[in-house]
Design a protein around this motif. Sequence first.
Motif, PDB file in Angstrom:
ATOM      1  N   GLY A  33       0.805  -1.222   0.000  1.00  0.00           N
ATOM      2  CA  GLY A  33       0.000   0.000   0.000  1.00  0.00           C
ATOM      3  C   GLY A  33       0.834   1.266   0.000  1.00  0.00           C
ATOM      4  N   CYS A  34       2.128   1.144   0.240  1.00  0.00           N
ATOM      5  CA  CYS A  34       3.052   2.280   0.243  1.00  0.00           C
ATOM      6  C   CYS A  34       3.764   2.454  -1.094  1.00  0.00           C
ATOM      7  CB  CYS A  34       4.082   2.116   1.353  1.00  0.00           C
ATOM      8  SG  CYS A  34       3.398   2.082   3.011  1.00  0.00           S
ATOM      9  N   LEU A  35       3.440   1.623  -2.072  1.00  0.00           N
ATOM     10  CA  LEU A  35       4.038   1.764  -3.397  1.00  0.00           C
ATOM     11  C   LEU A  35       3.485   2.992  -4.105  1.00  0.00           C
ATOM     12  CD1 LEU A  35       3.908  -1.975  -4.487  1.00  0.00           C
ATOM     13  CD2 LEU A  35       6.000  -0.642  -4.065  1.00  0.00           C
ATOM     14  N   GLU A  36       4.247   3.548  -5.023  1.00  0.00           N
ATOM     15  CA  GLU A  36       3.793   4.710  -5.793  1.00  0.00           C
ATOM     16  C   GLU A  36       2.606   4.366  -6.691  1.00  0.00           C
ATOM     17  OE1 GLU A  36       7.353   5.963  -7.770  1.00  0.00           O
ATOM     18  OE2 GLU A  36       8.167   6.889  -5.958  1.00  0.00           O
ATOM     19  N   ASP A  37       2.515   3.121  -7.126  1.00  0.00           N
ATOM     20  CA  ASP A  37       1.393   2.646  -7.937  1.00  0.00           C
ATOM     21  C   ASP A  37       0.894   1.373  -7.258  1.00  0.00           C
ATOM     22  OD1 ASP A  37      -0.379   1.637  -9.838  1.00  0.00           O
ATOM     23  OD2 ASP A  37       0.922   2.162 -11.528  1.00  0.00           O
ATOM     24  N   THR A  38      -0.348   1.380  -6.821  1.00  0.00           N
ATOM     25  CA  THR A  38      -0.892   0.258  -6.037  1.00  0.00           C
ATOM     26  C   THR A  38      -1.923  -0.568  -6.805  1.00  0.00           C
ATOM     27  OG1 THR A  38      -2.575   1.711  -5.096  1.00  0.00           O
ATOM     28  CG2 THR A  38      -0.522   1.452  -3.841  1.00  0.00           C
ATOM     29  N   ARG A  39      -1.988  -0.411  -8.087  1.00  0.00           N
ATOM     30  CA  ARG A  39      -3.025  -1.115  -8.850  1.00  0.00           C
ATOM     31  C   ARG A  39      -2.898  -2.630  -8.806  1.00  0.00           C
ATOM     32  NH1 ARG A  39      -2.497   1.426 -14.473  1.00  0.00           N
ATOM     33  NH2 ARG A  39      -0.362   1.687 -13.736  1.00  0.00           N
ATOM     34  N   MET A  40      -1.714  -3.162  -8.494  1.00  0.00           N
ATOM     35  CA  MET A  40      -1.544  -4.612  -8.458  1.00  0.00           C
ATOM     36  C   MET A  40      -2.061  -5.223  -7.162  1.00  0.00           C
ATOM     37  SD  MET A  40       1.133  -3.166  -6.906  1.00  0.00           S
ATOM     38  CE  MET A  40       2.193  -2.542  -8.169  1.00  0.00           C
ATOM     39  N   ILE A  41      -2.498  -4.419  -6.225  1.00  0.00           N
ATOM     40  CA  ILE A  41      -2.943  -4.927  -4.925  1.00  0.00           C
ATOM     41  C   ILE A  41      -4.440  -5.246  -4.980  1.00  0.00           C
ATOM     42  CG2 ILE A  41      -2.962  -4.545  -2.449  1.00  0.00           C
ATOM     43  CD1 ILE A  41      -0.929  -2.344  -2.932  1.00  0.00           C
ATOM     44  N   VAL A  42      -4.760  -6.275  -5.710  1.00  0.00           N
ATOM     45  CA  VAL A  42      -6.137  -6.767  -5.807  1.00  0.00           C
ATOM     46  C   VAL A  42      -6.129  -8.193  -5.268  1.00  0.00           C
ATOM     47  CG1 VAL A  42      -8.036  -7.283  -7.365  1.00  0.00           C
ATOM     48  CG2 VAL A  42      -6.543  -5.336  -7.845  1.00  0.00           C
ATOM     49  N   PRO A  43      -6.803  -8.440  -4.140  1.00  0.00           N
ATOM     50  CA  PRO A  43      -6.744  -9.789  -3.560  1.00  0.00           C
ATOM     51  C   PRO A  43      -7.207 -10.866  -4.533  1.00  0.00           C
ATOM     52  CG  PRO A  43      -7.655  -8.256  -1.974  1.00  0.00           C
ATOM     53  CD  PRO A  43      -7.567  -7.523  -3.288  1.00  0.00           C
ATOM     54  N   THR A  44      -6.381 -11.906  -4.626  1.00  0.00           N
ATOM     55  CA  THR A  44      -6.726 -13.078  -5.424  1.00  0.00           C
ATOM     56  C   THR A  44      -7.205 -14.212  -4.527  1.00  0.00           C
ATOM     57  OG1 THR A  44      -4.407 -13.763  -5.338  1.00  0.00           O
ATOM     58  CG2 THR A  44      -5.112 -12.515  -7.272  1.00  0.00           C
TER      59      THR A  44
END
Length: 139
Positions: free
Chosen positions: A103-114
């Motif tokens: 959640g501290c990344l500059e781009d958080t779009r990959m943080i979608v729970p699988t």
Amino acid sequence: MSDLHYPVKGQCQCGHVSFTLKAAPKMVIACHCKECQKLSTSAFSITSIVNADDIEINGELKTTRRVADSGNENVGYFCPSCGNRIYQLNPAAPEMIKFKAAGCLEDTRMIVPTMHVWTSEKQGWVIIPDDVQQFDKQR
């Protein structure tokens, strides 16, 4: 997310610890257990599973150790200044990082729970999409 490019940089809340995610996570897990609710001070915690070679972390870290009910040991690494948990790992499997600071990344779009685990302890108001794997306890 085809326009998402790696590496993706980030830093803890105070900026003393920085990190670079070099590749997409293997999976993203939302854990609803009571311990993760305490750790995250929220309804669940998010963990991105990444290969150790796919993340670079810079800065001083402090550690905590905890043994789970399963007997697995978890070592948590966090920023000593702001307390942000950066990652965890099981010393028996150091090649796999449980990246907690996605959640501290500059781009958080990959943080979608699988995957959602410990749904038997989830908050009643949390709605999990039907097309996402769910497990009552740890997988």
